[in-house]
Design an enzyme around this catalytic site. Structure first.
Site, PDB file in Angstrom:
ATOM      1  N   HIS A   1       2.484 -11.896  13.686  1.00  0.00           N
ATOM      2  CA  HIS A   1       3.677 -12.290  14.732  1.00  0.00           C
ATOM      3  C   HIS A   1       3.320 -13.770  15.011  1.00  0.00           C
ATOM      4  O   HIS A   1       4.210 -14.505  15.598  1.00  0.00           O
ATOM      5  CB  HIS A   1       3.510 -11.362  15.880  1.00  0.00           C
ATOM      6  CG  HIS A   1       4.990 -11.274  16.638  1.00  0.00           C
ATOM      7  ND1 HIS A   1       6.073 -12.077  16.106  1.00  0.00           N
ATOM      8  CD2 HIS A   1       5.557 -10.561  17.551  1.00  0.00           C
ATOM      9  CE1 HIS A   1       7.086 -11.975  16.733  1.00  0.00           C
ATOM     10  NE2 HIS A   1       6.825 -10.886  17.840  1.00  0.00           N
TER      11      HIS A   1
ATOM     12  N   THR B   1       0.775  -1.091  -0.095  1.00  0.00           N
ATOM     13  CA  THR B   1       0.149   0.011  -0.031  1.00  0.00           C
ATOM     14  C   THR B   1       0.757   1.181   0.017  1.00  0.00           C
ATOM     15  O   THR B   1       1.995   1.405   0.779  1.00  0.00           O
ATOM     16  CB  THR B   1      -1.053  -0.001   1.328  1.00  0.00           C
ATOM     17  OG1 THR B   1      -1.705   1.205   1.080  1.00  0.00           O
ATOM     18  CG2 THR B   1      -0.195   0.120   2.343  1.00  0.00           C
TER      19      THR B   1
END
Length: 366
Positions: free
Chosen positions: A337, A285
């Site tokens: 994560h 993005t």
């Protein structure tokens, strides 16, 4: 004979759509294959054309949710096309007005009108609106906007999102682009050499070195890919869409640039197909085109990583013990994560930095 207008097939994962707007009204005469209604789905807007020429009838109301194959309206083929309007006849010139007679003095006495008695005014009590409420307007959320909101919230609720940052000296990329952009455009049929292709190629190289960032969690398994389907986020009036460059790892600079430009144009006009928005494995993005200097992008689930590009800004940096001005860009990597360790995320971003700061590595696959 009346021909029905039905909702077309929209893709394997879509079963319903919403009537967004009619471009023609009931009673209008329409031509064969003329676009008459726009449908909105969770992913794309779809234009439906008239199956034949005739008078449009029984249009389903705007806002109605319809199923695939459902009835939208009908076209009466027996209706005659309206005749072309005849040219209006020229209006005759107005006749000259006679001169008004000269006023004549008169001794007649003029009696002033009698004053009228004031009429009582009825006052109807109405609910009072605050100054803020009077200036508010409520607009229903589109299906696309609802889906965007739902997906973004699901990403925050599901993934363990963490963001790491770095900065990139864009000097070499800018110099290479300035030197070859005209020749590149001429050789590749108008494809313009932009910075997005540098980052797309760098991401492909980084994902090969750190495949967990290109993987995703499914249940108790991790799905690794030996290909890159690269999503490029595009802001539109309808909301954010992420068209996907399938097998971006097989594309040249020129092909990347052509596809990115084409996707951006069709995203803004609502011309993307469903398959062009599906099966992405990683996304980029670029908030820099709107002036963003730094941000923390949200994952496009179920993907495990997204790269945020930002505005290029001249800043003082130290090179060989000297303070110099360089065109710098902050970059951000948001990652899940649960599947990507911090070491992998930081190393991936450093790899992006190396490749963009020295574009020769992209060409030599180093």
């Amino acid at each position: 004979m009346t021909v029905e207008i039905r909702v077309p097939a929209l893709g394997e994962s879509l079963t319903t759509a919403t009537v967004a707007r009619w471009l023609k009204n009931s009673g209008d005469y329409v031509q064969h294959d003329e676009t008459i209604v726009e449908l909105e789905t969770d992913k794309v807007s779809v234009e439906v054309t008239a199956p034949s020429a005739g008078r449009l009838e029984d249009c389903v109301a705007v806002g109605t949710e319809v199923e695939i194959g459902g009835l939208l309206g009908a076209v009466d083929e027996t209706a005659e096309a309206p005749a072309a309007p005849e040219p209006a006849a020229a209006e005759p010139a107005p006749a000259p007005k006679a001169a008004a007679p000269e006023p004549v003095a008169s001794p007649a006495r003029v009696t002033p009108p009698a004053p009228e008695t004031p009429k009582p005014v009825s006052v109807t009590s109405a609910p009072k609106l605050s100054s803020h409420e009077a200036r508010e307007r409520r607009v229903p959320m589109s299906r696309l906007r609802q889906t965007i909101a739902r997906n973004l919230k699901a990403a925050q609720n599901t993934a363990a999102i963490l963001t790491t940052f770095n900065e990139i000296d864009m000097s070499a990329a800018k110099a290479l682009r300035a030197e070859y952009k005209d020749e590149f455009e001429k050789k590749h049929d108008g494809a313009r050499l932009g910075f997005m292709s540098f980052f797309a190629r760098a991401v492909v190289g980084g994902l090969k070195d750190y495949p967990a960032i290109n993987a995703q969690i499914e249940g108790d398994e991790i799905v690794y890919r030996d290909f890159v389907n690269l999503g490029i986020a595009v802001g539109t009036e309808r909301g954010l869409v992420v068209p996907v460059l399938h097998d971006a790892d097989q594309m040249s600079f020129a092909e990347l640039e052509r596809r990115i430009a084409d996707y951006g144009k069709r995203a803004r006009t609502g011309g993307l197909k469903l398959e062009e928005l599906s099966h992405g494995t990683f996304s980029i993005t670029n908030g820099g085109i709107f002036g963003s200097l730094l941000s923390t992008p949200i994952l496009n689930t179920p993907q495990s990583g997204i790269l945020g590009m930002h505005a290029i800004q001249d800043r003082p940096v130290v090179r060989d013990g000297q303070i110099v001005i360089r065109p710098m860009m902050y970059v951000a990597l948001s990652y899940d994560h649960r599947i990507v360790d911090g070491r992998e995320a930081v190393s991936f971003l450093v790899r992006i930095k190396q490749l963009v700061e020295d574009p020769r590595r992209l060409l030599l696959d180093l």
